[in-house]
Design an enzyme around this catalytic site. Structure first.
Site, PDB file in Angstrom:
ATOM      1  N   GLU A 128      -3.180  10.070  -8.398  1.00 55.41           N
ATOM      2  CA  GLU A 128      -1.890   9.353  -8.687  1.00 55.41           C
ATOM      3  C   GLU A 128      -2.248   7.960  -9.201  1.00 55.41           C
ATOM      4  OE1 GLU A 128       1.041  10.204  -8.832  1.00 55.41           O
ATOM      5  OE2 GLU A 128       1.077  12.378  -8.015  1.00 55.41           O
ATOM      6  N   GLU A 157       3.119   2.436 -11.347  1.00 53.92           N
ATOM      7  CA  GLU A 157       3.172   3.532 -12.206  1.00 53.92           C
ATOM      8  C   GLU A 157       3.171   3.029 -13.542  1.00 53.92           C
ATOM      9  OE1 GLU A 157       6.394   7.062 -13.780  1.00 53.92           O
ATOM     10  OE2 GLU A 157       6.980   5.756 -11.942  1.00 53.92           O
TER      11      GLU A 157
END
Length: 238
Positions: free
Chosen positions: A100, A109
């Site tokens: 991730e 992100e």
């Protein structure tokens, strides 16, 4: 955590002949396996974080100390079942974290601000005006319906202050562990396999949706199991 000294607490041990002695309290695992800190050694953690280049936004943000402090709030993480099961859970968690965050390079992100993670149908945890709930932290916590309850459980305002997940490394790891314990812990310790945790974290990758990502997660899981000297178990993919 297992085998750690309990703070501000003592136990009274009763021996034969009515003799009482006072001794420190140690929280040990019933399976007698290593503590989480014993599994997540400095060498193991730095082997992941150390791969982040100096230009990475997360360089120096994700630390072993922050992880261990966060883990104290989740005493069942890496402590349930046999020693191998406990290590398998830790390996699974860090496999997802590595994927991730791209080896602990990212906090936020990529292009997260361009995406809408507000579920307007959720009336229990409604989106706050001007706030964005894109992926942040070790497991990239996303959506208002995750930020809200995570903040409520951990002790921060997840709806009005989601950015704290990208600013406080302990809170950041706590959000990852909160999500893990809620959605993944029971899957891995009950033997449903690593693949079930992939589906829980990002099910869109399953059933052919993202084969490259699935392979990447499995690759890290196999490597960390190898480092811990354990078998991966079955059902690795989804």
């Amino acid at each position: 955590m297992r085998n750690s000294i309990c703070k501000n607490y003592i136990i009274i041990s009763i021996f034969l002949l009515g003799v009482f002695t006072v001794s420190p309290c140690y929280a040990s695992s019933p399976n007698g396996s290593e503590s989480v800190s014993g599994i997540v050694t400095a060498a193991f953690f730095d082997g992941i974080a150390g791969k982040a280049s100096a230009s990475c936004e997360a360089k120096g943000f994700y630390t072993r100390a922050a992880f261990l402090e966060a883990a104290e709030s989740y005493p069942k993480f890496g402590t349930v079942g046999s020693a191998d099961v406990a290590k398998r859970e830790v390996a699974a968690f860090f496999a997802h974290v590595t994927h991730e965050t791209i080896q602990m390079c990212y906090i936020n992100e990529i292009n997260g601000t361009t995406r809408d993670y507000c579920d307007e149908t959720d009336t229990e945890y409604p989106c706050a005006s001007g706030k964005m709930y894109y992926g942040r932290g070790p497991i990239q916590l996303s959506w208002n319906f995750n930020y809200g309850p995570a903040g409520k459980s951990i002790g921060f305002d997840g709806l009005n202050n989601p950015d704290v997940v990208a600013k406080d490394s302990v809170i950041s790891f706590k959000t990852a562990l909160w999500f893990w314990m809620k959605y993944c812990h029971s899957l891995i310790v009950s033997g449903k396999g690593f693949g079930a945790t992939i589906r829980a974290i990002n099910g869109i990758e399953c059933d052919g949706g993202g084969p490259r990502s699935v392979r990447n997660r499995v690759k890290y899981f196999k490597e960390y199991c190898r480092q811990f000297g354990i078998q991966t178990g079955d059902r690795l993919t989804c």
